[in-house]
Design an enzyme around this catalytic site. Structure first.
Site, mmCIF file in Angstrom:
data_model
loop_
_atom_site.group_PDB
_atom_site.id
_atom_site.type_symbol
_atom_site.label_atom_id
_atom_site.label_comp_id
_atom_site.label_asym_id
_atom_site.label_seq_id
_atom_site.Cartn_x
_atom_site.Cartn_y
_atom_site.Cartn_z
ATOM 1 C CE1 TYR A 177 0.549 1.763 4.272
ATOM 2 C CE2 TYR A 177 0.882 -0.606 4.500
ATOM 3 C CZ TYR A 177 1.026 0.677 4.991
ATOM 4 O OH TYR A 177 1.656 0.900 6.192
ATOM 5 C CB CYS A 178 1.321 3.924 -1.814
ATOM 6 S SG CYS A 178 2.444 5.312 -2.046
ATOM 7 N NE ARG A 179 2.995 10.406 0.162
ATOM 8 C CZ ARG A 179 3.970 10.925 -0.556
ATOM 9 N NH1 ARG A 179 3.804 11.132 -1.854
ATOM 10 N NH2 ARG A 179 5.113 11.253 0.029
ATOM 11 C CB CYS A 183 0.176 6.425 -3.921
ATOM 12 S SG CYS A 183 1.881 6.507 -3.331
ATOM 13 C CG PHE A 207 -1.470 5.212 6.719
ATOM 14 C CD1 PHE A 207 -1.409 4.173 7.625
ATOM 15 C CD2 PHE A 207 -1.505 6.522 7.193
ATOM 16 C CE1 PHE A 207 -1.375 4.422 8.994
ATOM 17 C CE2 PHE A 207 -1.458 6.775 8.556
ATOM 18 C CZ PHE A 207 -1.389 5.729 9.456
#
Length: 223
Positions: A177-179, A183, A207
């Site tokens: 996962y990322c932003r 992302c 997140f």
């Protein structure tokens, strides 16, 4: 004296907030502070804007109660004023896609061609975490990881894959996962590890959405 109808007062306030949001740099800044409290200097570095320009945009967001500022020594740090703002950003992104065929085509060509597999939903990942049946990777910069991350997630910012390869299982699914939805770091991480033969998918969102939904997070922030 003419009284202003309450409905018109609401619409006036909505228009003020819309004007504050009507700048792409401010939208980027809101996404960045949704990951956790950040200094003006760090936000300027991440956006490529000057410190003065970054500060001006943040002041506009603050005047409209979209971010909250806190002085820490010589520096001012900002965070989202509420999780409702994240909901507004999500709604804007959906509306942007729905209202523009060109944007949908760009997203399809760029993002979805990077990863054609269906992403993992928050609820699905939560169940997998409870069962201990998944390894989670955080593709954001290390300082964002320190501010907060998914339980047990390994920090894997760009160009650091080799350092964690020995920790990655071959017989268990991995989720990165990322932003947020757009992302690109999580897309790049998934592509690299999938090319190495790992069973990996992306989290559907990021997140900030995970935290706003009330799921557990871990923090390793320093003072």
């Amino acid at each position: 004296m003419t009284k202003v109808h309450p409905r018109n007062m609401v619409f006036h306030r909505m228009a003020e907030i819309s004007r504050a949001l009507g700048n792409p740099h401010r939208l980027v800044l809101l996404q960045l502070v949704s990951q956790g409290e950040r200094s003006v200097e760090r936000l300027a570095e991440l956006t490529g804007l000057s410190i003065a320009n970054t500060s001006q945009h943040l002041q506009s967001l603050k005047r409209n109660a979209l971010v909250v500022g806190r002085r820490k020594g010589k520096h001012v740090h900002y965070r989202l004023a509420s999780d409702q703002i994240l909901t507004v950003l999500q709604s804007l992104s959906v509306l942007a896609e729905q209202s523009s065929a060109t944007l949908r085509e760009v997203l399809s060509d760029y993002f979805r061609n990077l990863d054609a597999l269906e992403p993992v939903s928050r609820d699905e990942l939560q169940m997998r975490l409870q069962d201990g049946a998944v390894t989670v990777l955080d593709a954001r910069p290390e300082d964002e990881y320190a501010l907060g991350h998914l339980p047990g997630a390994l920090s894997v910012p760009d160009e650091t894959i080799e350092a964690i390869l020995e920790k990655l299982p071959r017989d268990q699914e991995i989720v990165a996962y990322c932003r947020g939805t757009y992302c690109v770091s999580s897309f790049r991480l998934v592509a690299k590890l999938r090319a190495m033969g790992y069973n990996i998918r992306r989290l559907e969102e990021g997140f900030a959405e995970w935290q706003a939904a009330g799921f557990d997070v871990e923090r390793h922030a320093t003072s």
